[in-house]
Write a protein that holds these residues in place. Structure first.
Motif, PDB file in Angstrom:
ATOM      1  N   ASN A 329      59.061  56.844  35.484  1.00  0.00           N
ATOM      2  CA  ASN A 329      58.347  57.694  34.709  1.00  0.00           C
ATOM      3  C   ASN A 329      57.647  58.542  35.458  1.00  0.00           C
ATOM      4  O   ASN A 329      56.460  58.060  35.821  1.00  0.00           O
ATOM      5  N   VAL A 330      57.782  59.880  35.285  1.00  0.00           N
ATOM      6  CA  VAL A 330      56.715  60.718  36.263  1.00  0.00           C
ATOM      7  C   VAL A 330      55.436  60.839  35.480  1.00  0.00           C
ATOM      8  O   VAL A 330      54.511  60.847  36.344  1.00  0.00           O
ATOM      9  N   THR A 331      55.035  60.819  34.358  1.00  0.00           N
ATOM     10  CA  THR A 331      53.969  60.797  33.819  1.00  0.00           C
ATOM     11  C   THR A 331      53.132  59.609  34.165  1.00  0.00           C
ATOM     12  O   THR A 331      51.943  59.777  34.562  1.00  0.00           O
ATOM     13  N   VAL A 332      53.901  58.610  34.347  1.00  0.00           N
ATOM     14  CA  VAL A 332      53.130  57.131  34.929  1.00  0.00           C
ATOM     15  C   VAL A 332      52.858  57.214  36.214  1.00  0.00           C
ATOM     16  O   VAL A 332      51.768  56.884  36.836  1.00  0.00           O
ATOM     17  N   GLN A 333      53.885  57.701  37.003  1.00  0.00           N
ATOM     18  CA  GLN A 333      53.474  58.161  38.375  1.00  0.00           C
ATOM     19  C   GLN A 333      52.374  58.833  38.817  1.00  0.00           C
ATOM     20  O   GLN A 333      51.438  58.480  39.413  1.00  0.00           O
ATOM     21  N   HIS A 334      52.123  59.995  38.051  1.00  0.00           N
ATOM     22  CA  HIS A 334      51.164  60.980  37.919  1.00  0.00           C
ATOM     23  C   HIS A 334      49.882  60.290  37.810  1.00  0.00           C
ATOM     24  O   HIS A 334      48.931  60.419  38.673  1.00  0.00           O
ATOM     25  N   ALA A 335      49.706  59.397  36.654  1.00  0.00           N
ATOM     26  CA  ALA A 335      48.510  58.986  36.357  1.00  0.00           C
ATOM     27  C   ALA A 335      47.978  57.794  37.247  1.00  0.00           C
ATOM     28  O   ALA A 335      47.006  57.670  37.665  1.00  0.00           O
ATOM     29  N   ALA A 336      49.161  57.019  37.680  1.00  0.00           N
ATOM     30  CA  ALA A 336      48.637  56.025  38.640  1.00  0.00           C
ATOM     31  C   ALA A 336      48.102  56.493  39.923  1.00  0.00           C
ATOM     32  O   ALA A 336      47.057  55.880  40.379  1.00  0.00           O
ATOM     33  N   LEU A 337      48.731  57.452  40.376  1.00  0.00           N
ATOM     34  CA  LEU A 337      48.255  58.204  41.739  1.00  0.00           C
ATOM     35  C   LEU A 337      46.794  58.689  41.265  1.00  0.00           C
ATOM     36  O   LEU A 337      45.968  58.818  42.356  1.00  0.00           O
ATOM     37  N   SER A 338      46.732  59.332  40.270  1.00  0.00           N
ATOM     38  CA  SER A 338      45.319  59.986  39.919  1.00  0.00           C
ATOM     39  C   SER A 338      44.277  58.972  39.943  1.00  0.00           C
ATOM     40  O   SER A 338      43.259  59.125  40.742  1.00  0.00           O
ATOM     41  N   ALA A 339      44.601  57.594  39.476  1.00  0.00           N
ATOM     42  CA  ALA A 339      43.668  56.702  39.406  1.00  0.00           C
ATOM     43  C   ALA A 339      43.417  56.198  41.043  1.00  0.00           C
ATOM     44  O   ALA A 339      42.208  55.917  41.401  1.00  0.00           O
ATOM     45  N   LEU A 340      44.232  56.108  41.871  1.00  0.00           N
ATOM     46  CA  LEU A 340      44.162  55.701  43.254  1.00  0.00           C
ATOM     47  C   LEU A 340      43.385  56.577  43.940  1.00  0.00           C
ATOM     48  O   LEU A 340      42.543  56.196  44.809  1.00  0.00           O
ATOM     49  N   ARG A 341      43.966  57.812  43.633  1.00  0.00           N
ATOM     50  CA  ARG A 341      42.879  58.998  44.198  1.00  0.00           C
ATOM     51  C   ARG A 341      41.340  58.883  44.001  1.00  0.00           C
ATOM     52  O   ARG A 341      40.676  58.805  44.820  1.00  0.00           O
ATOM     53  N   ASN A 342      41.053  58.749  42.820  1.00  0.00           N
ATOM     54  CA  ASN A 342      39.704  58.765  42.433  1.00  0.00           C
ATOM     55  C   ASN A 342      38.985  57.467  42.996  1.00  0.00           C
ATOM     56  O   ASN A 342      38.012  57.617  43.580  1.00  0.00           O
ATOM     57  N   LEU A 343      39.770  56.210  42.894  1.00  0.00           N
ATOM     58  CA  LEU A 343      39.353  54.955  43.558  1.00  0.00           C
ATOM     59  C   LEU A 343      39.029  55.254  45.032  1.00  0.00           C
ATOM     60  O   LEU A 343      38.054  54.445  45.754  1.00  0.00           O
ATOM     61  N   ALA A 344      39.960  56.065  45.840  1.00  0.00           N
ATOM     62  CA  ALA A 344      39.698  56.099  47.043  1.00  0.00           C
ATOM     63  C   ALA A 344      38.346  57.093  47.715  1.00  0.00           C
ATOM     64  O   ALA A 344      38.292  57.378  48.653  1.00  0.00           O
ATOM     65  N   ILE A 345      37.572  57.780  46.501  1.00  0.00           N
ATOM     66  CA  ILE A 345      36.668  58.427  47.134  1.00  0.00           C
ATOM     67  C   ILE A 345      35.411  57.689  47.615  1.00  0.00           C
ATOM     68  O   ILE A 345      35.029  58.268  48.859  1.00  0.00           O
ATOM     69  N   PRO A 346      34.811  56.779  47.146  1.00  0.00           N
ATOM     70  CA  PRO A 346      33.692  56.156  47.737  1.00  0.00           C
ATOM     71  C   PRO A 346      34.233  55.447  49.263  1.00  0.00           C
ATOM     72  O   PRO A 346      35.287  54.940  49.490  1.00  0.00           O
ATOM     73  N   VAL A 347      33.366  56.028  50.100  1.00  0.00           N
ATOM     74  CA  VAL A 347      33.722  55.600  51.546  1.00  0.00           C
ATOM     75  C   VAL A 347      33.993  54.118  51.806  1.00  0.00           C
ATOM     76  O   VAL A 347      34.905  53.664  52.310  1.00  0.00           O
ATOM     77  N   VAL A 348      33.251  53.162  51.118  1.00  0.00           N
ATOM     78  CA  VAL A 348      33.464  51.712  51.245  1.00  0.00           C
ATOM     79  C   VAL A 348      34.826  51.242  50.684  1.00  0.00           C
ATOM     80  O   VAL A 348      35.127  50.123  51.214  1.00  0.00           O
ATOM     81  N   ASN A 349      35.477  52.140  49.859  1.00  0.00           N
ATOM     82  CA  ASN A 349      36.848  51.731  49.246  1.00  0.00           C
ATOM     83  C   ASN A 349      37.825  51.920  50.248  1.00  0.00           C
ATOM     84  O   ASN A 349      39.112  51.330  50.109  1.00  0.00           O
ATOM     85  N   LYS A 350      37.724  53.059  50.866  1.00  0.00           N
ATOM     86  CA  LYS A 350      39.016  53.465  51.737  1.00  0.00           C
ATOM     87  C   LYS A 350      39.433  52.335  52.738  1.00  0.00           C
ATOM     88  O   LYS A 350      40.897  52.043  52.505  1.00  0.00           O
ATOM     89  N   SER A 351      38.838  51.796  53.364  1.00  0.00           N
ATOM     90  CA  SER A 351      39.590  50.563  54.401  1.00  0.00           C
ATOM     91  C   SER A 351      39.959  49.563  53.398  1.00  0.00           C
ATOM     92  O   SER A 351      41.141  48.919  53.903  1.00  0.00           O
ATOM     93  N   LYS A 352      39.469  49.287  52.416  1.00  0.00           N
ATOM     94  CA  LYS A 352      40.080  48.018  51.648  1.00  0.00           C
ATOM     95  C   LYS A 352      41.246  48.615  50.978  1.00  0.00           C
ATOM     96  O   LYS A 352      42.321  47.754  50.947  1.00  0.00           O
ATOM     97  N   MET A 353      41.417  49.625  50.360  1.00  0.00           N
ATOM     98  CA  MET A 353      42.687  50.217  49.702  1.00  0.00           C
ATOM     99  C   MET A 353      43.488  50.381  51.027  1.00  0.00           C
ATOM    100  O   MET A 353      44.777  50.171  50.565  1.00  0.00           O
ATOM    101  N   LEU A 354      43.373  50.618  52.067  1.00  0.00           N
ATOM    102  CA  LEU A 354      44.342  50.807  53.109  1.00  0.00           C
ATOM    103  C   LEU A 354      44.846  49.730  53.514  1.00  0.00           C
ATOM    104  O   LEU A 354      46.149  49.179  53.709  1.00  0.00           O
ATOM    105  N   SER A 355      43.818  48.490  53.462  1.00  0.00           N
ATOM    106  CA  SER A 355      44.399  47.143  54.000  1.00  0.00           C
ATOM    107  C   SER A 355      45.279  46.783  52.659  1.00  0.00           C
ATOM    108  O   SER A 355      46.257  45.805  53.094  1.00  0.00           O
ATOM    109  N   ALA A 356      45.109  47.056  51.465  1.00  0.00           N
ATOM    110  CA  ALA A 356      45.730  46.615  50.416  1.00  0.00           C
ATOM    111  C   ALA A 356      47.216  47.189  50.330  1.00  0.00           C
ATOM    112  O   ALA A 356      48.062  46.874  49.566  1.00  0.00           O
ATOM    113  N   GLY A 357      47.406  48.104  51.259  1.00  0.00           N
ATOM    114  CA  GLY A 357      48.942  48.814  51.538  1.00  0.00           C
ATOM    115  C   GLY A 357      48.835  50.044  50.612  1.00  0.00           C
ATOM    116  O   GLY A 357      50.185  50.430  50.091  1.00  0.00           O
TER     117      GLY A 357
END
Length: 562
Positions: A329-357
């Protein structure tokens, strides 16, 4: 029929002089005659009434004390069903006396008055704005509170609110009333789908206003919406599907307000926040969408983002995306990617999210042909690699990714995708500072796009491009030489330095780049042919000390190699 209209006209004229009960009885029968004629053939009867010149008499009949008033207001409401009668009704001065009648205690007068005003102002923003300026909103909100037991009157108020709420000028007035409490109270009483839909149609435009968002949250609307979701999530009827979508969409809309969002987040411990989280693993696409969008909205400040990453939300989003890779579902893909993008903004989150794959899962959507998904995919990767050299190196040497970025850099029909592709291409180089990444970009044909990016109307993009080009020149000048010449890099730099509108950072990085390309014979010749020395000499007097200092250094370099 014409004869009866003439009789009615004469009776109404007499009414201006008469005040006896018999005259009132006579007029009432005439009004009944008019209503009957309008019921039989509204259009023809309306035309006859206008021809006879009846409209200018009606304002005098809109007397709060008269028993005729409900019927007069009803006649006006019927007349104004016709578009050609609305302007004549306004010209006859009917709006001011009708608005005065909204202060009546007679419920039939209120109902017919509301209908009349609604029909006269239907589809006219200017007339609706006039009603707002005359203070109709607080009056109608008060009526809703007093007469919420009267179904017809309640529906009239809701229709009026729905029309008026579309106007931006109405929001401030609505916010100054207790509309939120009244609508939530009314919603809680409803069991019928149609009635709930009517209230939803008012809530949606009102909830676009941040002040009203907070008022609705404080009035308990969220609890009502969660209840609707719980009742309809497993329903198969069309009305269940509709209500589920409306309720979950409205929930997401409430989270767009900073104060309302933070109130519902409650430090990540709020019951509403927890309920929304449970939507993400749902099997219902609408709930998955709303859940992902809600997370994206909660992730609008660093504190919330850090808390959510630390409590495992990233894994839920990745599992959701994995379920939507193949023909998802394209709208779900778009929404989930939007959430990940926002979560990746704080510097401390980047390495954690990269480690999570996160990067690996996001790359699964590289073949998507949907621009909204492409745009969010690019933004998510760009946020993830910011200051993360190892990740930038790993992604920057991924030939398939670079190839796709170069392809999207030419997506002229989708400016957002094109811009993000350029920015990610630049970011891979800037954050990795890697020869291997530079080689991959050169081999993939990305250099010309970075040169074009340097001419962007957005200063931040210009600067990102110049820094990336400077690194290419410093690390792989010989390999990039042909692309630099083909993309007219030297000419672009000359324009940037000559343009008085160029920001100091642009001028500074352009001069750094000029010095870097001097090691190439063909590029050196271009620099000499364009008389850069004159342009750079003028910059020695630049008010920015960093620019003027770099101009002196660049001038020395140009002079030494001339």
């Amino acid at each position: 029929m014409l004869c009866s209209f003439v009789d009615t006209f004469e009776a109404l004229e007499k009414l201006k002089l008469a005040s006896t009960d018999s005259a009132t009885d006579s007029v009432e029968s005439c009004l009944d005659c008019l209503l009957k004629a309008l019921a039989n053939n509204n259009t023809e009867a309306s035309m006859k009434i206008q021809e006879i010149g009846l409209l200018p008499l009606l304002p005098t009949l809109l007397n709060p004390q008269s028993s005729c008033t409900p019927k007069v207001a009803n006649i006006i409401a019927e007349l104004a069903k016709n578009e050609f009668m609305r302007s004549p009704c306004v010209e006859a001065g009917l709006i001011p006396p009708l608005i005065q009648l909204l202060n009546s205690t007679d419920q039939e007068v209120l109902l017919q008055t509301g209908r009349a005003l609604g029909n006269i102002c239907y589809d006219s923003h200017s007339l609706q704005a006039q009603l707002i300026n005359m203070g109709v909103i607080p009056t109608l909100v008060k009526l809703l509170g007093i007469h919420s037991h009267n179904i017809a009157l309640t529906e009239m108020c809701l229709i009026a609110f729905g029309n008026l709420a579309e106007l931006e000028s109405s929001k401030e007035q609505f916010a100054s009333t207790n509309i939120a409490e009244e609508l939530v109270r009314l919603f809680q009483k409803q069991s019928e789908h149609e009635k709930k839909e009517m209230i939803f149609e008012v809530l949606a435009p009102l909830a676009e206003n941040d002040v009203i968002k907070l008022q609705l949250v404080e009035a308990g609307l969220v609890e009502c919406l969660l209840e609707v979701v719980a009742q309809t999530v497993d329903g198969e009827r069309e009305e269940d599907v509709t209500q589920l979508k409306t309720a979950s969409d409205l929930m997401v809309l409430l989270l767009l307000g900073d104060e309302s969002m933070q109130k519902l987040f409650e430090g990540g411990k709020g019951s509403v926040f927890q309920r929304v989280l449970s939507w993400i693993p749902s099997h219902n696409h609408q709930l998955q969408l709303a859940g992902a969008l809600a997370i994206a909205n909660f992730a609008r400040n660093d504190g919330n983002c850090i808390h959510m990453v630390d409590t495992g939300i990233v894994q839920k989003l990745l599992e959701l995306l994995d379920r939507h890779v193949e023909e998802g579902n394209v709208t779900v893909q778009h929404a989930a990617l939007s959430a990940l993008r926002n979560l990746a903004i704080p510097v401390v989150n980047k390495s954690k999210m990269l480690s999570a794959g996160v990067a690996d899962v996001v790359l699964k959507f590289l073949q998507s042909e949907m621009p909204p998904v492409q745009f969010k995919l690019l933004g998510t990767l760009r946020m993830l690699i910011d200051t993360q050299a190892e990740a930038a190196d790993q992604l920057g040497t991924n030939g398939k990714l670079v190839e796709r970025l170069v392809e999207w850099c030419e997506a002229k029909d989708h400016a957002g995708v094109m811009g993000e592709s350029n920015r990610l291409l630049s970011a891979l180089i800037r954050h990795s500072k890697s020869k291997e990444v530079v080689k991959t970009v050169i081999q993939g044909g990305g250099v010309k796009h970075l040169v074009t990016m340097a001419t962007s109307e957005h200063m931040i993009m210009q600067n990102e491009a110049l820094v990336a080009l400077g690194l290419i020149a410093a690390l792989e000048l010989v390999a990039a030489e042909k692309d630099f010449v083909g993309a007219s890099l030297v000419s672009v730099l000359h324009k940037l330095l000559s343009d008085e509108r160029s920001a100091p950072e642009i001028k500074y990085n352009s001069m750094i780049l000029i010095c870097a390309v001097m090691g190439s014979e063909p590029l050196h010749k271009e620099v000499q042919s364009l008389a850069f020395l004159d342009v750079v000499s003028k910059l020695r007097a630049h008010e920015n000390k960093t620019v003027s200092h770099q101009a002196s250094l660049t001038e020395q370099r140009l002079t030494a190699q001339s």
